[in-house]
Scaffold this motif. Structure first.
Motif, PDB file in Angstrom:
ATOM      1  N   SER A 127      43.988  45.092  38.215  1.00 56.17           N
ATOM      2  CA  SER A 127      44.420  45.528  39.540  1.00 56.17           C
ATOM      3  C   SER A 127      43.513  46.582  40.153  1.00 56.17           C
ATOM      4  N   PHE A 128      42.901  47.419  39.332  1.00 58.91           N
ATOM      5  CA  PHE A 128      42.066  48.491  39.869  1.00 58.91           C
ATOM      6  C   PHE A 128      40.810  47.931  40.515  1.00 58.91           C
ATOM      7  N   THR A 129      40.261  48.691  41.459  1.00 58.49           N
ATOM      8  CA  THR A 129      39.038  48.255  42.141  1.00 58.49           C
ATOM      9  C   THR A 129      37.811  49.005  41.648  1.00 58.49           C
ATOM     10  N   ARG A 130      37.973  50.163  41.083  1.00 59.86           N
ATOM     11  CA  ARG A 130      36.829  50.914  40.557  1.00 59.86           C
ATOM     12  C   ARG A 130      36.604  50.544  39.096  1.00 59.86           C
ATOM     13  N   VAL A 131      35.351  50.320  38.776  1.00 60.32           N
ATOM     14  CA  VAL A 131      35.008  49.815  37.451  1.00 60.32           C
ATOM     15  C   VAL A 131      35.343  50.829  36.359  1.00 60.32           C
ATOM     16  N   VAL A 132      35.136  52.105  36.617  1.00 59.40           N
ATOM     17  CA  VAL A 132      35.431  53.129  35.613  1.00 59.40           C
ATOM     18  C   VAL A 132      36.930  53.152  35.308  1.00 59.40           C
TER      19      VAL A 132
END
Length: 170
Positions: free
Chosen positions: A24-29
């Motif tokens: 669900s997250f958009t930032r890779v970290v």
């Protein structure tokens, strides 16, 4: 409600939650951190199954090495921070529907499986699972074990080469 059931419920929710957050997250970290939570929760489930060696291997190999390898890959490759913030419009309902259908199928499978009762622990011989697992890995599964280590090394070298080529083009 026993403590083992409570620990299983919490670790299961952390495992599933970490996996759902990872997609669900958009930032890779943030994705890598969610994946690390999932790996640590799976290690906790291995502890509940009394597979301590596999749990420690899970922490060392997956939670440590793979997550660090992914973070190095992120740091060594060039990407635009603006691309990471793009929202996924209307994919939330589709993802929820897919997860709900998967949950129903798994729940149905668990409920309809004829489970064999576990043997009594007082009469079962205590086996050192680290010795047994080491014997299995280094006799029957030595080639897949070595191929996995070579694959991880090639992935790291590939990330370094990709980062170096991008740096030369500037």
């Amino acid at each position: 409600m026993s403590g083992t059931f409570l620990a299983f419920a919490v670790l299961s929710l952390l495992t599933i939650g970490g996996a759902v957050f990872m997609i669900s997250f958009t930032r890779v970290v943030h994705m890598v951190i969610s994946l690390g939570v999932t790996f640590l929760s799976i290690a906790g489930l291995f502890v509940l199954l009394e597979a301590e060696f596999v749990a420690i291997s899970q922490v060392l190999v997956y939670s440590g090495a793979i997550s660090i390898l992914m973070l190095f890959g992120i740091m060594l490759t060039r990407h635009d921070a603006m691309d990471e913030g793009v929202s996924k419009a209307n994919k939330g309902w589709l993802s929820f529907l897919i997860v709900a259908v998967f949950f129903v199928i798994i729940f149905w499978g668990i409920q309809n499986t004829p489970w064999v009762p576990a043997p009594d622990r007082s009469t079962a011989a205590q086996v050192d699972n680290a010795t047994q697992l080491g014997t299995e890995i280094f006799t029957k599964f030595v080639i897949p074990f070595e191929l996995t280590s070579v694959l991880l090394l090639v992935a790291l070298v590939g990330a370094i080469i990709l980062a170096k080529k991008e740096g030369e083009n500037e």
